[in-house]
Design an enzyme around this catalytic site. Structure first.
Site, PDB file in Angstrom:
ATOM      1  N   HIS A 101      23.792  41.895  61.047  1.00 15.89           N
ATOM      2  CA  HIS A 101      22.661  40.964  60.981  1.00 15.89           C
ATOM      3  C   HIS A 101      22.874  40.040  59.797  1.00 15.89           C
ATOM      4  O   HIS A 101      23.538  40.395  58.830  1.00 15.89           O
ATOM      5  CB  HIS A 101      21.322  41.701  60.853  1.00 15.89           C
ATOM      6  N   HIS A 103      20.697  37.764  57.034  1.00 19.11           N
ATOM      7  CA  HIS A 103      19.388  37.444  56.451  1.00 19.11           C
ATOM      8  C   HIS A 103      19.318  35.942  56.181  1.00 19.11           C
ATOM      9  O   HIS A 103      20.272  35.360  55.641  1.00 19.11           O
ATOM     10  CB  HIS A 103      19.213  38.144  55.103  1.00 19.11           C
TER      11      HIS A 103
HETATM   12  P1  5GP Z   1      20.345  45.412  55.273  1.00 19.07           P
HETATM   13  O1  5GP Z   1      19.940  46.102  53.990  1.00 19.07           O
HETATM   14  O2  5GP Z   1      20.945  46.395  56.254  1.00 19.07           O
HETATM   15  O3  5GP Z   1      21.184  44.201  55.069  1.00 19.07           O
HETATM   16  O4  5GP Z   1      18.990  44.863  55.887  1.00 19.07           O
HETATM   17  C1  5GP Z   1      18.192  45.569  56.736  1.00 19.07           C
HETATM   18  C2  5GP Z   1      16.866  44.847  56.758  1.00 19.07           C
HETATM   19  O5  5GP Z   1      16.178  45.230  57.923  1.00 19.07           O
HETATM   20  C3  5GP Z   1      15.955  45.184  55.585  1.00 19.07           C
HETATM   21  O6  5GP Z   1      15.624  43.971  54.907  1.00 19.07           O
HETATM   22  C4  5GP Z   1      14.739  45.848  56.224  1.00 19.07           C
HETATM   23  O7  5GP Z   1      13.533  45.450  55.615  1.00 19.07           O
HETATM   24  C5  5GP Z   1      14.811  45.350  57.651  1.00 19.07           C
HETATM   25  N1  5GP Z   1      14.313  46.273  58.650  1.00 19.07           N
HETATM   26  C6  5GP Z   1      14.643  47.596  58.771  1.00 19.07           C
HETATM   27  N2  5GP Z   1      14.033  48.116  59.856  1.00 19.07           N
HETATM   28  C7  5GP Z   1      13.339  47.101  60.438  1.00 19.07           C
HETATM   29  C8  5GP Z   1      12.509  47.022  61.597  1.00 19.07           C
HETATM   30  O8  5GP Z   1      12.293  48.003  62.315  1.00 19.07           O
HETATM   31  N3  5GP Z   1      11.963  45.815  61.886  1.00 19.07           N
HETATM   32  C9  5GP Z   1      12.186  44.698  61.102  1.00 19.07           C
HETATM   33  N4  5GP Z   1      11.597  43.545  61.478  1.00 19.07           N
HETATM   34  N5  5GP Z   1      12.951  44.747  59.996  1.00 19.07           N
HETATM   35  C10 5GP Z   1      13.521  45.929  59.665  1.00 19.07           C
END
Ligand code: 5GP
Ligand code: ZN
Length: 138
Positions: A101, A103
């Site tokens: 993903h 951001h």
């Molecule tokens: P990472 O740390 O893997 O780059 O980012 C994961 C992101 O996904 C985090 O910012 C977290 O807040 C978001 N996130 C995790 N679970 C969910 C979810 O079920 N729904 C949404 N909308 N965001 C999520």
């Protein structure tokens, strides 16, 4: 291809409701549940890739123009002054959901620091050794 036990696969497929900003045949873009700033978005491919090293070329070609379009829309629609694109790969890098993903984080002048590091130091020899180690692994 999707992965059955992956929450982002389920969200991208619309099986778990989310605040969706954009959707096409390849991507769903949702608002992050724990936003770093208002309008913090996540670009989710509908296919499952664990991280950037796994994404296919079609996903790769489309993800950056989509991120740019979303950032521009955040500036217009939310009035932010800039935006960060952040993309974590591996737990050591802060990745918590193992489905690729990107951001898109709106930023306002004078707002909190979000993506920051303390500049370190390296000698020229250390830099050359580091560059060689990466170069030889390419
Ligand atoms: P990472 O740390 O893997 O780059 O980012 C994961 C992101 O996904 C985090 O910012 C977290 O807040 C978001 N996130 C995790 N679970 C969910 C979810 O079920 N729904 C949404 N909308 N965001 C999520
Ligand atoms: Zn997935």
């Amino acid at each position: 291809m999707r992965k059955d036990d992956c929450i982002f696969c389920k969200i991208a497929a619309g099986e778990i409701p989310s605040a969706t900003v954009y959707e096409d045949e390849r991507f769903r873009v949702i608002l992050d549940l724990g936003p770093a700033q208002k309008g913090h978005m996540l670009i989710l491919p509908k296919d499952h890739f664990a991280d950037v090293t796994e994404i296919d070329s079609v996903t790769a070609v489309h993800v950056l123009p989509l991120a740019a379009r979303l950032g521009a829309a955040a500036k217009k629609g939310l009035g932010c002054d800039g935006f960060n694109l952040v993309q974590n790969n591996g737990p050591a890098a802060g990745q918590t959901v193992m489905h690729f993903h990107m951001h898109v984080i709106p930023r306002w002048d004078g707002g909190p620091e979000i993506v920051a590091w303390t500049p370190g130091e390296q000698t020229a020899e250390e830099r050359e050794e580091t560059a060689a180690a990466i170069r030889e692994a390419l």
